[in-house]
Design a protein around this motif. Sequence first.
Motif, PDB file in Angstrom:
ATOM      1  N   ASN A   1       0.908  -1.228   0.043  1.00 43.05           N
ATOM      2  CA  ASN A   1      -0.095  -0.115   0.024  1.00 43.05           C
ATOM      3  C   ASN A   1       0.718   1.306  -0.180  1.00 43.05           C
ATOM      4  O   ASN A   1       0.704   2.235   0.912  1.00 43.05           O
ATOM      5  CB  ASN A   1      -0.980  -0.034   1.134  1.00 43.05           C
ATOM      6  CG  ASN A   1      -1.902  -1.127   1.048  1.00 43.05           C
ATOM      7  OD1 ASN A   1      -2.191  -1.788   0.274  1.00 43.05           O
ATOM      8  ND2 ASN A   1      -2.261  -1.766   2.458  1.00 43.05           N
ATOM      9  N   SER A   2       1.743   1.448  -0.896  1.00 48.52           N
ATOM     10  CA  SER A   2       2.579   2.557  -1.070  1.00 48.52           C
ATOM     11  C   SER A   2       1.624   3.447  -2.111  1.00 48.52           C
ATOM     12  O   SER A   2       1.390   3.064  -2.931  1.00 48.52           O
ATOM     13  CB  SER A   2       3.808   2.167  -1.726  1.00 48.52           C
ATOM     14  OG  SER A   2       4.733   1.318  -0.921  1.00 48.52           O
ATOM     15  N   PHE A   3       1.678   4.813  -1.677  1.00 47.98           N
ATOM     16  CA  PHE A   3       0.751   5.902  -2.384  1.00 47.98           C
ATOM     17  C   PHE A   3       1.247   5.968  -3.683  1.00 47.98           C
ATOM     18  O   PHE A   3       0.679   6.332  -4.713  1.00 47.98           O
ATOM     19  CB  PHE A   3       0.621   6.894  -1.591  1.00 47.98           C
ATOM     20  CG  PHE A   3      -0.022   6.317  -0.203  1.00 47.98           C
ATOM     21  CD1 PHE A   3      -1.132   5.987  -0.180  1.00 47.98           C
ATOM     22  CD2 PHE A   3       0.578   7.073   0.869  1.00 47.98           C
ATOM     23  CE1 PHE A   3      -1.606   5.288   1.163  1.00 47.98           C
ATOM     24  CE2 PHE A   3      -0.132   6.726   2.195  1.00 47.98           C
ATOM     25  CZ  PHE A   3      -1.066   5.871   2.145  1.00 47.98           C
TER      26      PHE A   3
ATOM     27  N   LYS B   1       0.286  -3.427  -4.191  1.00 46.89           N
ATOM     28  CA  LYS B   1      -0.355  -2.095  -4.450  1.00 46.89           C
ATOM     29  C   LYS B   1       0.409  -0.897  -4.111  1.00 46.89           C
ATOM     30  O   LYS B   1       0.928  -0.591  -3.274  1.00 46.89           O
ATOM     31  CB  LYS B   1      -1.484  -2.078  -3.235  1.00 46.89           C
ATOM     32  CG  LYS B   1      -2.390  -3.344  -3.455  1.00 46.89           C
ATOM     33  CD  LYS B   1      -3.602  -3.222  -2.191  1.00 46.89           C
ATOM     34  CE  LYS B   1      -4.765  -4.237  -2.672  1.00 46.89           C
ATOM     35  NZ  LYS B   1      -5.709  -4.288  -1.704  1.00 46.89           N
ATOM     36  N   ALA B   2       0.728  -0.425  -5.356  1.00 44.72           N
ATOM     37  CA  ALA B   2       1.458   0.959  -5.399  1.00 44.72           C
ATOM     38  C   ALA B   2       1.153   1.258  -6.938  1.00 44.72           C
ATOM     39  O   ALA B   2       0.665   0.830  -7.820  1.00 44.72           O
ATOM     40  CB  ALA B   2       2.894   0.663  -5.404  1.00 44.72           C
ATOM     41  N   LYS B   3       1.454   2.862  -7.171  1.00 43.78           N
ATOM     42  CA  LYS B   3       1.373   3.216  -8.603  1.00 43.78           C
ATOM     43  C   LYS B   3       2.357   2.566  -9.430  1.00 43.78           C
ATOM     44  O   LYS B   3       2.268   1.964 -10.383  1.00 43.78           O
ATOM     45  CB  LYS B   3       1.547   4.835  -8.645  1.00 43.78           C
ATOM     46  CG  LYS B   3       0.102   5.444  -8.163  1.00 43.78           C
ATOM     47  CD  LYS B   3       0.344   7.020  -8.180  1.00 43.78           C
ATOM     48  CE  LYS B   3      -0.675   7.701  -7.799  1.00 43.78           C
ATOM     49  NZ  LYS B   3      -0.705   9.212  -8.011  1.00 43.78           N
ATOM     50  N   VAL B   4       3.564   2.623  -8.925  1.00 48.38           N
ATOM     51  CA  VAL B   4       4.917   1.847  -9.481  1.00 48.38           C
ATOM     52  C   VAL B   4       5.659   0.944  -8.495  1.00 48.38           C
ATOM     53  O   VAL B   4       5.771   1.446  -7.442  1.00 48.38           O
ATOM     54  CB  VAL B   4       5.842   3.021 -10.003  1.00 48.38           C
ATOM     55  CG1 VAL B   4       6.890   2.509 -10.736  1.00 48.38           C
ATOM     56  CG2 VAL B   4       5.081   3.892 -10.970  1.00 48.38           C
ATOM     57  N   GLY B   5       5.783  -0.247  -9.008  1.00 51.65           N
ATOM     58  CA  GLY B   5       6.425  -1.032  -8.243  1.00 51.65           C
ATOM     59  C   GLY B   5       7.883  -0.750  -7.817  1.00 51.65           C
ATOM     60  O   GLY B   5       8.103  -0.344  -6.600  1.00 51.65           O
ATOM     61  N   ILE B   6       8.700  -0.723  -9.071  1.00 53.08           N
ATOM     62  CA  ILE B   6      10.103  -0.213  -8.621  1.00 53.08           C
ATOM     63  C   ILE B   6      10.656   0.732  -9.646  1.00 53.08           C
ATOM     64  O   ILE B   6      10.135   0.665 -10.960  1.00 53.08           O
ATOM     65  CB  ILE B   6      11.044  -1.745  -8.801  1.00 53.08           C
ATOM     66  CG1 ILE B   6      10.967  -2.661  -7.811  1.00 53.08           C
ATOM     67  CG2 ILE B   6      12.408  -1.091  -8.993  1.00 53.08           C
ATOM     68  CD1 ILE B   6      11.631  -3.798  -8.072  1.00 53.08           C
ATOM     69  N   HIS B   7      10.873   1.768  -9.298  1.00 57.52           N
ATOM     70  CA  HIS B   7      11.628   2.790 -10.158  1.00 57.52           C
ATOM     71  C   HIS B   7      12.913   2.695  -9.921  1.00 57.52           C
ATOM     72  O   HIS B   7      13.594   3.340  -8.898  1.00 57.52           O
ATOM     73  CB  HIS B   7      10.798   4.267  -9.929  1.00 57.52           C
ATOM     74  CG  HIS B   7      11.480   5.201 -10.734  1.00 57.52           C
ATOM     75  ND1 HIS B   7      11.783   6.638 -10.145  1.00 57.52           N
ATOM     76  CD2 HIS B   7      12.027   5.409 -11.999  1.00 57.52           C
ATOM     77  CE1 HIS B   7      12.518   7.277 -11.070  1.00 57.52           C
ATOM     78  NE2 HIS B   7      12.491   6.736 -12.080  1.00 57.52           N
ATOM     79  N   TYR B   8      13.840   2.945 -11.083  1.00 60.57           N
ATOM     80  CA  TYR B   8      15.263   2.647 -11.148  1.00 60.57           C
ATOM     81  C   TYR B   8      15.853   3.760 -11.959  1.00 60.57           C
ATOM     82  O   TYR B   8      15.549   3.573 -12.951  1.00 60.57           O
ATOM     83  CB  TYR B   8      15.863   1.547 -11.238  1.00 60.57           C
ATOM     84  CG  TYR B   8      17.417   1.342 -11.174  1.00 60.57           C
ATOM     85  CD1 TYR B   8      17.872   1.249  -9.941  1.00 60.57           C
ATOM     86  CD2 TYR B   8      18.077   1.468 -12.473  1.00 60.57           C
ATOM     87  CE1 TYR B   8      19.431   1.362  -9.838  1.00 60.57           C
ATOM     88  CE2 TYR B   8      19.502   1.418 -12.227  1.00 60.57           C
ATOM     89  CZ  TYR B   8      19.922   1.290 -10.878  1.00 60.57           C
ATOM     90  OH  TYR B   8      21.615   1.420 -10.894  1.00 60.57           O
TER      91      TYR B   8
ATOM     92  N   SER C   1      -0.938   0.301 -10.459  1.00 61.40           N
ATOM     93  CA  SER C   1      -1.829   0.986 -11.130  1.00 61.40           C
ATOM     94  C   SER C   1      -1.040   1.658 -12.428  1.00 61.40           C
ATOM     95  O   SER C   1      -1.630   2.053 -13.360  1.00 61.40           O
ATOM     96  CB  SER C   1      -2.538   2.141 -10.322  1.00 61.40           C
ATOM     97  OG  SER C   1      -1.460   3.052 -10.007  1.00 61.40           O
ATOM     98  N   GLN C   2       0.196   1.672 -12.240  1.00 61.13           N
ATOM     99  CA  GLN C   2       0.746   2.333 -13.573  1.00 61.13           C
ATOM    100  C   GLN C   2       1.964   1.166 -14.166  1.00 61.13           C
ATOM    101  O   GLN C   2       1.805   0.849 -15.465  1.00 61.13           O
ATOM    102  CB  GLN C   2       1.560   3.752 -13.344  1.00 61.13           C
ATOM    103  CG  GLN C   2       0.658   4.625 -12.895  1.00 61.13           C
ATOM    104  CD  GLN C   2       0.975   6.183 -12.672  1.00 61.13           C
ATOM    105  OE1 GLN C   2       2.284   6.441 -12.666  1.00 61.13           O
ATOM    106  NE2 GLN C   2       0.336   6.933 -12.442  1.00 61.13           N
ATOM    107  N   SER C   3       2.924   1.169 -13.645  1.00 59.49           N
ATOM    108  CA  SER C   3       4.032   0.546 -14.052  1.00 59.49           C
ATOM    109  C   SER C   3       4.711  -0.851 -12.858  1.00 59.49           C
ATOM    110  O   SER C   3       4.657  -0.370 -11.917  1.00 59.49           O
ATOM    111  CB  SER C   3       5.298   1.063 -14.654  1.00 59.49           C
ATOM    112  OG  SER C   3       4.809   2.225 -15.580  1.00 59.49           O
ATOM    113  N   GLY C   4       4.921  -1.900 -13.533  1.00 58.54           N
ATOM    114  CA  GLY C   4       5.634  -2.685 -12.511  1.00 58.54           C
ATOM    115  C   GLY C   4       6.999  -2.265 -12.296  1.00 58.54           C
ATOM    116  O   GLY C   4       7.664  -2.163 -11.122  1.00 58.54           O
TER     117      GLY C   4
END
Length: 206
Positions: A134-136, A162-169, A185-188
């Motif tokens: 549940n990260s926003f 549950k997040a908009k993006v799972g991992i951003h690198y 909801s947006q990108s894995g």
Amino acid sequence: DGILIGAGTEGDTSTYCRDISIENVKIESSCRNGISIINAFGVKLKQLQISNSNGLSPAAGIDVESDLNLPTPSNKNIVITDCQITDNKGCGIMTSQKGSPENIQIANNIIVNCEIGIFVASKKTKVENNIIKNSFTFGIQSVRYDNEDIDFNEITHNVIEKAKVGIHYSGEKGKIVGNKIITVSQSGIWLNGNTVNNTSVLIDSN
């Protein structure tokens, strides 16, 4: 802050805290951060419960961040493990690029209901075996800022739900391996470069 770990004289490494161990502590409703690590060499945080950090920015559960941006490592050899971090207005756990922090391990933590589960801008940082729910915005975010050193960060075997993006690198010579990402909801996984540096990363078995 619930607990602040700093230096006698900021920028003077002889006055940095060394070999600090904090275990089995409960921290609730800090006005800024649950724990701030400002200047320290060798810190172990284990089995902490940190919740509801709010009010002043960054409002994180744990924040590893120098007040001065000096080339000498401000923080190094930090281990954060087996903690439960919930309901913080900012990040569950974060590391800033300020002061070139390095050699940080973030492992086996449970992080729930935070803006970002884990944010890292340090180098030689391992984020492994965490459960993040549940990260926003981002479950895990690893960022290399312009003209900073190559990060070599590793994001492995985490569960993100549950997040908009799972991992951003956005970094160089990193690893994203063996993570389980559920319901975004947006990108894995989202990769991007910046205006100065390239992004390169090994992605496998996610």
